[in-house]
Each structure stands twice: as C-alpha cells, then as structure tokens.
Motif scaffolding. Structure first.
Motif, short mmCIF file in Angstrom:
data_model
loop_
_atom_site.label_atom_id
_atom_site.label_comp_id
_atom_site.label_asym_id
_atom_site.label_seq_id
_atom_site.Cartn_x
_atom_site.Cartn_y
_atom_site.Cartn_z
N GLU A 1 0.84 -1.22 0.01
CA GLU A 1 -0.10 -0.04 0.23
C GLU A 1 0.94 1.25 -0.02
O GLU A 1 1.70 1.53 1.10
N PHE B 1 -2.19 0.29 -4.59
CA PHE B 1 -2.10 -1.17 -3.90
C PHE B 1 -1.39 -2.15 -5.17
O PHE B 1 -1.97 -2.18 -6.31
N THR C 1 -7.79 -7.06 0.62
CA THR C 1 -7.45 -6.02 0.14
C THR C 1 -8.62 -4.69 -0.14
O THR C 1 -8.60 -3.68 0.05
#
Length: 361
Positions: free
Chosen positions: A187, A201, A226
C-alpha cells in the motif's frame, strides 16, 4: 468425426458448469480462466457439426445447444470489448496531469533483466510495479533508482516478492500480510507535484492450480482483504497486480463490489497477459481496478521482455470534480458482504504449503 463432435459438446458443457459450482478446489476454478478459449471452441464445434453431421434427427438440437452456450459465454465476454458502450472521458483544466505506470510480473527466474530496464527506459512511466522480484532483481534494477528515487521494496525468494519504484513522491508505504506471512500486498500513498494524492495497491495472491495451491481460498481471502482495506481510504485508489484471477470470476466480482472500484477493461479489451509465449492460450489475469475519480486514457499490454507474463501499461488522470463514473460502481449486497467476510476467514485459516526459497525446476 461425429463421435469427436459429441465428445467436444460434452467437454464444453463440463467446462461451462464447473465454474458455476462454488467450490474452491482448483478443478472448479481453473476453467474460469479459459472462458475466451472455451467460447472459440464452441464456435469451432458448431462449424464442425456441419461438416461431420450424421444423425440429422438430433443434429439441430446439438447445434442449438452450442448456440445457447455461445450466447451464455458471449454475454459475459462482450463487456470486455469495445462493443460494450462505455463513455470516454477527457482531461479538463482542473484534472491532474497524465500519469503513466507499468505493472509487470517479471518471473523470478528470468535473467534478462536488461530487457525490462530497456522497457522502462523506453516508456518512461511515472511509477512501476514488479512482482516475483527477489534480491537478484532488486540488485539488477539499481540503475533505475537514479531516476526513480522513491521506492518500496519487498524482496522475497518464494516468487511473491514485490518492488515499487516511483518518480512521484511517496508519502507513506506499508506492506500487508493479510492471509499469510509470505504473501505481501503493498500500500503506497503518493502525491503528484501539483498536489493530487492517491493510493496504489500492489497485489499478487497465489493461484489455484495442480502445481501450486490446491484451492483458491488464500487467493480470494487476500484479494477481499485488500478490498476491505480500500473502503477505509478516502483518497483515489488504484489496485494493480497479478491477481491470478479473471475479472468475471465470482471472487473478482465480489472484490469489485466490496471495494466500490471500477474495472477499466469493461468497454475496452481483455488485456490478456499470461502466458506471454502462447498467444492462443493467453489469459487476462493481471488486473486493475480504480476509484471513480481516476480516469483511464489507455490500458494495454507491452512487448515481452523474457517473462511468462506480458507487462501492463496504463495512462490515467485524476479529476475530483467529475462524478460521472459513480454510476459505474456496483455495491455489494448484505449477503455478498457476508460471503466476502467468510472468504477472508477461510483464506486466513488455509495453510498454504510454500517453500520460503523456490528454485527453478
């Protein structure tokens, strides 16, 4: 030949049904990857029928069945072609400058590092992501650090290493291990020179396959973790990487809905990346998703540099004042949110059997 025609029909039916069964074993998940090839084989079998027809009494029933299968697969695939109407957007005077990036699974055992370096020098992206990059790749890419002064590095020897290089300033970066301590997700918070903030990401979960993970549980759990993280971020978001998944699978759809992100391939193209050496056995598994205030100008594959994946090239801009893409966002129902949470938990509980150091066979 008539027997071969009938066998092909049965095989195509099986390959169509298997992905509809919600079982995480690779036997059920792998056929999802071949939807494009399956559709072409349906057309081939349909044409073959006119050549080998023997039993005319049932022939048209078989052909009608193949036509139904073609429509079923085509209904999904047409969304990932220019035939599907999606509005194109232009930059305005209140949008960011154009940003370019490259995402590439470099293949850990690929020794042709110089070809990838030449690729970066040729296209001059503002930032780029490498996957399967280990310590050897990190060392080989050092010449690029003079221009790409911001980096976030996760060198691993298990084929899940990841490196991020950027000309754009990195404000903050962290590495997540959502479902396993050897599968990273990065990230990275960035800010352009004219003050546009966004979050990148990078993902690379393990694939379900007979040679790697028996099930898709870790892959799906990692991707949906995620997605859950994305919903907590206020800035524009891009999620990129080797998803080891296709955009039309159940877990990809859940990812898109739970993250509130957009799939830029819809209305554009498949952007198939793997396997780089076999054009007719190439699957679109290196995916990208983005938030509604990020606008894609170009998305395509680039030339092969020695890896088993083709690199993905993207041009985009950020526009906070244009809200026309909001209607492209599908949000998960309560049932889908519950399903996503269950898949995350299953991914955490799955015990992936991976060596910390992987050598080429």
């Amino acid at each position: 030949m008539w027997t071969a025609y009938l066998i092909l029909i049965v095989l195509l039916l099986i390959l169509t049904i298997l992905p509809k069964i919600q079982n995480s074993h690779w036997i059920f998940r792998v056929p999802e990857f071949g939807k494009i090839q399956i559709t072409f084989f349906i057309l081939f079998t349909f044409a073959l029928g006119f050549v080998v027809a023997e039993n005319l009494e049932n022939f048209w029933y078989y052909q009608a069945f193949l036509a139904i299968l073609f429509v079923y697969h085509g209904f999904t695939l047409v969304k990932y072609t220019p035939l599907y109407p999606v509005k194109k957007y232009s930059q305005s005077n209140h949008s960011s400058q154009k940003l370019k990036f490259i995402s590439a699974n470099v293949y850990q055992f690929n020794k042709e590092h110089h070809h990838f370096i030449k690729l970066i020098e040729k296209y001059q992206p503002d930032f780029f992501l490498t996957m399967e990059s280990n310590a050897e790749w990190e060392k080989a890419l050092q010449p690029l650090e003079k221009e790409y002064i911001y980096q976030h590095k996760v060198p691993l020897e298990n084929t899940y290493g990841m490196h991020f290089y950027s000309k754009t300033e990195i404000k903050k970066a962290q590495t997540h291990f959502f479902v396993a301590n050897d599968i990273p997700t990065i990230e990275v918070h960035l800010e352009t020179e004219n003050g546009y903030k966004f979050v990148f990401f990078g993902v690379h979960p393990p694939p379900p396959s007979p040679t790697e993970e028996e099930t898709s549980k870790e892959r799906d759990g990692d991707l949906l973790s995620t997605a859950k993280r994305v919903t907590k971020i206020e800035e524009p978001v891009i999620v990129v990487g080797d998803f080891n998944n296709v955009a039309w699978s159940r877990s990809s759809v859940l990812f898109r809905k739970t993250s509130h992100l957009i799939d830029p391939r819809i209305g554009r193209s498949f952007v198939s990346t793997f396997h780089a050496k076999y054009r007719f056995l190439r699957f679109p598994i290196d995916l990208m998703f983005h938030s509604e205030n990020i606008f894609i100008k170009e998305l395509k594959t680039l030339e092969n540099f020695g890896s088993d994946h083709l690199p993905v090239y993207c041009e985009l801009f950020i526009d906070h004042q244009n809200d026309e893409q909001k209607k492209r966002i599908d949000k998960a129902t309560n049932e889908e949110k519950t399903e996503a949470e269950e898949m995350i938990q299953e991914g955490k509980e799955e015990n992936g059997d991976r060596d910390p150091v992987v050598t080429e066979d």
